[in-house]
Each structure stands twice: as C-alpha cells, then as structure tokens.
Design an enzyme around this catalytic site. Sequence first.
Site, PDB file in Angstrom:
ATOM      1  NE  ARG A   1      -9.096  -9.162  21.608  1.00 44.89           N
ATOM      2  CZ  ARG A   1      -9.414  -7.895  21.357  1.00 44.89           C
ATOM      3  NH1 ARG A   1     -10.509  -7.594  20.689  1.00 44.89           N
ATOM      4  NH2 ARG A   1      -8.636  -6.917  21.763  1.00 44.89           N
TER       5      ARG A   1
ATOM      6  CG  HIS B   1      -2.780  -8.578   9.170  1.00 45.29           C
ATOM      7  ND1 HIS B   1      -1.562  -8.138   8.708  1.00 45.29           N
ATOM      8  CD2 HIS B   1      -3.475  -7.459   9.522  1.00 45.29           C
ATOM      9  CE1 HIS B   1      -1.530  -6.818   8.771  1.00 45.29           C
ATOM     10  NE2 HIS B   1      -2.676  -6.379   9.263  1.00 45.29           N
TER      11      HIS B   1
ATOM     12  CB  CYS C   1      -2.422  -5.475   5.731  1.00 49.04           C
ATOM     13  SG  CYS C   1      -2.164  -3.903   6.561  1.00 49.04           S
TER      14      CYS C   1
ATOM     15  CD  GLU D   1      -0.683   1.067   3.421  1.00 46.56           C
ATOM     16  OE1 GLU D   1      -1.871   1.222   3.691  1.00 46.56           O
ATOM     17  OE2 GLU D   1       0.222   1.822   3.817  1.00 46.56           O
TER      18      GLU D   1
END
Lengths: 344, 138
Positions: A245, A236, A114, A82
């Site tokens: 998490r 990611h 991403c 990006e």
Amino acid sequence: MATVGIAGYGAYVPKYRIKADEVARVWGKKGEAVSAGLMVYEKSVPAIDEDTATISVEAARRAVRSSGINPVDIGAVYVGSESHPYAVKPTATIVAEAIRATPDMTAADYEFACKAGTAAIQTCMALVKSGMITYGLAVGADVSQAAPGDALEYAASAGGAAFILGGDHLIAEINHTVSFTTDTPDFWRREGEPYPGHGERFTGEPAYFRHVVSATKKMLEAMDTRPGDYDYVVFHQPNGKFPLRAAKKLGFTKEQVQEGLLCPVIGNTYSGSTPLGLSAVLDVAQPGDRILATSYGSGAGSDSFDLTVTEGIADYPRNHLRRMLENKVYLDYALYMKHRGALK
Amino acid sequence: MAVPRYWREIPQRYNLVGTKCGSCGKIYFPPKVVCPTCRRKSLGHMEDCALAGRGTVESYTIIYAPPPHFEGEEPYTMALIKMDEGCYLMGQVVDLEPQEIHIGLRVEACFRRIYEDGTRGAIQYGYKFKKMEEAETP
Ligand SMILES: [Zn+2]
C-alpha cells in the site's frame, strides 16, 4: 564526499515456522481470512536456544565470511533490536567477540522498535565517512514476542541481517540517506513487560504510512529521482499489505516491491525486516541496479536509503536467503509455545 | 558454570580456538600448553588456531533425561565429532530430529545459547553443531 556503501552482507532466519492457519485454529479464527487480511501465511520461530544474540552472530559471520574482510579491520559493531537478551549488557560485544573483531573497536546496542538496524547502518556510514573507522558492522535482528491471541501473534517472528559498511570493496554504494522522525506512541513495551502494547488502528495512517511515505518522498526530492528510476524498493514489513500500500501511494509498482517482500513467508522480523528485505534484493541484484529501502520503527521514525549496486556484486558469494528459507520445519501451536517459553 | 570460567573460555566457546603445535603441526581442542607428542620441543611453540568448524559425526547419543538446566530441551542429540583438523570434540547437534542423526553426517558449528543461570543470571553462549547447509566446495 567520500564514497560509502555495503562491503558485505549476511542474513539469518531460524529454521522453524508456524502457519497463520495454525495460530488461527487455536483462537477460533478463520486462517484463510486472517492470512488474506494481513498477507502473512507463515512466520519464522526461533529454536529453543536461539535469541537476538545468536541470530546476530549467524548473520554477522555470514557477512564477514562472504566479504572476505579481515574482522580486525571492523572498528565498530552496532546491533539494533527490540529484544536484546539482556536489559543491561550489550548484545554487540557478544557479536564482536564471535566474529573476532575485538578488542580495538567500539560497540553499542540500539533500540528504536523496528528501525534500530537501519539506525545502526546510518551510524556506521557516518563513522566511515568521517574516517573514524575503516569498516563498521551494523545488525538488525529480533525474536519478537506477541501476547497469545493478540493480532500481532500472526506476524511477530525472528530473523536478522548484518551489513559491513565501508569505503572500498563495495558491492553497493549508498548514495544518500534521509530520515523522518516524530514522537508518535503507536506501539510500545514497558520495562519488565513481556509483551508490547499498541494503538490498534492508530498504527496505520499516522504512524507507518506517514513516516514511510514522508521519508521516501524526501529521498526522491533529495536525489531528484522518480519511482521508476529504481529497480527494487524495500519497505518495512509489519505485514504483507502495508509495504504494497505504501508503494502504491508513492507510485512504485508491485514488481519493484516483490523481491524484497519476505513478510508473507517469514512474518515480521521487526529490526530484521528492512535489513532482510534488502539482503534478499542484494541476492539477485545486478551491477548498476538502483535500490531504495525505507525502514519504519514505531515511536516513530523512518530511515530511507538510496543505493546503486556496483560491479563488485558479480564476484560476491551471495547468501541466497530465499533458498535458505526453503529449509524449514513446521511447528504446531503447542511446540511453538514450547519454543517461545524458553525465550521470554 | 561460574561466570569467570565462562569468560576465560570465550575464545574456545565462541570461536573454537584451539592450539597448533609449532613442531609437528597437530591441532588440539581444547587448547593445550604442551604437545603430548613433541613435549619439550613444543614448549613456547603452541599457537592459537581457530578450527574451521566443520566435522563428521563419529558417534552419538540421544538425551531423554537431561541434567538440570537443560530440562525442556529433550530429546536432544549429543555427538562425538571428528573435526576436519583431526581433533575430536563433543557437541550438541541442533535443528535436527533425533531420527535424522547418523554416523558420517557432515556437520558445521553454529552459535547458540548453551546455558542460562535462571532468569537473573548470566546467559552463556557457545558452539553447537548442525547439519551442513550447503554443498561443500573442495
Ligand atoms: Zn607436536
């Protein structure tokens, strides 16, 4: 179906770092609290003369060198980022020329926040499977920018990894890939704007977690596998907490995530994040190991990959990314700004 | 540097492509059309040859007052490097504090931004050098 997988990989992270403590000091925040909240302790910073093209070249050259593959056999080069140095003019041609793969080949740049690097991997897989190319090079790299004082400034960093996809000389077979994509405006950067905007808390549940969890669940269903069947899992890493998490939500353990979790020590390398995590895992994996990797790109989408490491890894000259990360130089905030100023 | 010249020199600038004399085997960088030793014998026998990118610092200077377009990068180190192939070339040594440079330092080529023609012009890339990362294997 024809076999497809990774025939070579290479990683590159610039030598410079800034500690989250130092960024916090400048903005009157408590460094320890910020670091604990994000699980980011320091992040990589490019040298004044480094950008997405130079990082991509360094990663690609390592991949070519260690794979032993003749670069003229590489029929496609895709660079996902990006932060391409040009708005118009491909980064992929610079990379292709610098590894001496030109001119009998195709090339293009990808952009999907991403996950542009994993989109490049999927394209190369398809070209290899269809017989259009023998080998393809896919790169995910970024020199990401955050507005001074923005919460993203603690993590936005620089780095990248390159993979040579092919049908033979494999160090890891890619058993399957699936994606999960929706139109979700959680993070963006308008043309001509130097810094991104984001949807604050909106970036968590409906964006990152929904896509990462859905793509990974789809993969487990497609392969009829359970989290316990994998030796390593890479998600990611916009910060250190989110991948842990996501792992918990899906039933993976912290131990499965640990090896590929680089964000705490290098920050969020954006398009480089999942590719670098995967390369850190390949640095230590043994033949027969099973790896699951799921990227995330704002906007939004996730690409998931299921891999099995082959016997080929035994003789492969690995990168030792974690050792390379030890060779670092810390910058203070003023020098960090100088490094960033040259990038834009 | 003008874009056409930069473009013509991409093989040298990106990949250190020099020439090897087919008669005496000597390697030249930048490339030569004729070997100065073998002269006529070398005509038509000069072949492209990419340097491996490794060399040793023979001499150096630290730039505190850079030419235009390189301002902001100072202080930086320029070194005369004897490449393992035997030829010499001048290059910037990066990722190194000025006090770390010394004669005999082993360096390897890396790929960096060399020059940017303002914010609207082309970006020129090419080789610089850095301290050799890993222990050398013979
Ligand atoms: Zn000669």
